[in-house]
Scaffold this active site. Structure first.
Site, short mmCIF file in Angstrom:
data_model
loop_
_atom_site.label_atom_id
_atom_site.label_comp_id
_atom_site.label_asym_id
_atom_site.label_seq_id
_atom_site.Cartn_x
_atom_site.Cartn_y
_atom_site.Cartn_z
N LEU A 54 19.95 40.62 -2.04
CA LEU A 54 21.14 39.84 -1.76
C LEU A 54 22.03 40.71 -0.88
CD1 LEU A 54 22.19 38.20 -5.17
CD2 LEU A 54 21.03 37.11 -3.25
N ASP A 55 22.66 40.12 0.12
CA ASP A 55 23.58 40.87 0.97
C ASP A 55 24.69 41.47 0.11
OD1 ASP A 55 22.08 39.94 3.08
OD2 ASP A 55 23.49 38.33 3.58
N ARG A 56 25.26 42.55 0.62
CA ARG A 56 26.33 43.23 -0.12
C ARG A 56 27.46 42.27 -0.51
NH1 ARG A 56 28.72 49.03 1.61
NH2 ARG A 56 30.02 49.40 -0.20
#
Length: 242
Positions: A54-56
């Site tokens: 998952l993106d930051r």
């Protein structure tokens, strides 16, 4: 801070990842001590192995394995599009009731410098379906417009290309609110002013369905929205137009 565990057995552990937290340290952020991998290792007392990303800035369901073999088996389900991922996001403009964005995406590689991601390789198939849940009209000037239009969507990406949802909605001319890489700077500027305490990338991995890599039993995991997302949605209720 302790991570909220959604599921755990001897093979897997799943958490509701908070926004702003890396899944693991990267070459460009190796000095950061805090990441999901490190927190879960301390929290469970076991080594954990990433299965997907998952993106930051994205919150929501994130699964890790307690062994490389289990991670490999479950990763194969993601690679073969055998999982079902459901996200929610807030985008600029009004969207149709439902639709499908079918737009090939090239591979992205992280790099240092002003342009953080470099496009490499040939484009690969990428498909994202969406359903509009609500839309809003805020009497707030944005750039040359005298109001701000937004849509709250439920989104299902078929694949898991890097930044697939964010890139697809940029291509669709409905960039995500709070997206510093692909978003609209005018929308982000105004959103940050009116929701200063809650401003973030408005993207949340709400649910994930897959088969357990050992027992083959179907598993559905759901992650609640963060307080910041709930606060923004509550404020937007006054401006619904649907």
């Amino acid at each position: 801070m302790t991570l909220v565990i959604l599921f755990q057995d001897e093979h897997l552990v799943a958490v509701n990842k908070p926004a702003g937290l890396l899944v693991h340290r990267t070459n460009l952020a190796k000095d950061e001590e805090d990441a999901v991998v490190q927190r879960l290792r301390d929290q469970t007392g076991k080594w954990v192995f990433p299965v997907h990303r998952l993106d930051r800035g994205t919150s929501g369901v994130l699964v890790m394995a307690f062994s490389p073999e289990v991670a490999r088996r479950l990763s194969a389900q993601f690679a073969e599009s055998k999982t079902k991922k459901t996200y929610h996001c807030l985008v600029r403009g009004y969207c149709d009731d439902y639709g499908v964005i079918n737009y090939p995406l090239a591979k992205l590689n992280e790099q240092k410098g002003r342009s953080r991601f470099k496009i490499e390789g040939t484009e690969r198939e990428a498909e994202t379906s969406f359903t509009r849940l609500s839309q809003y009209l805020l009497p707030v000037p944005v750039s040359r417009y005298d109001s701000m239009r937004l849509s709250w969507l439920e989104v299902t990406p078929k694949q898991g290309r890097k930044h697939q949802i964010r890139r697809h909605f940029k291509h669709h001319l409905n960039p995500l609110v709070g997206d510093s890489c692909y978003g609209c700077r005018h929308i982000n500027k105004v959103a940050k002013e009116i929701w200063s305490d809650d401003f973030r990338l408005m993207l949340h991995a709400s649910s994930l369905e897959f088969n357990h890599p050992i027992t083959n039993q179907p598993i559905t995991l759901k992650a609640d929205f963060s307080d910041k997302i709930i606060n923004i949605l509550n404020k937007l209720e006054y401006y619904r137009t649907d």
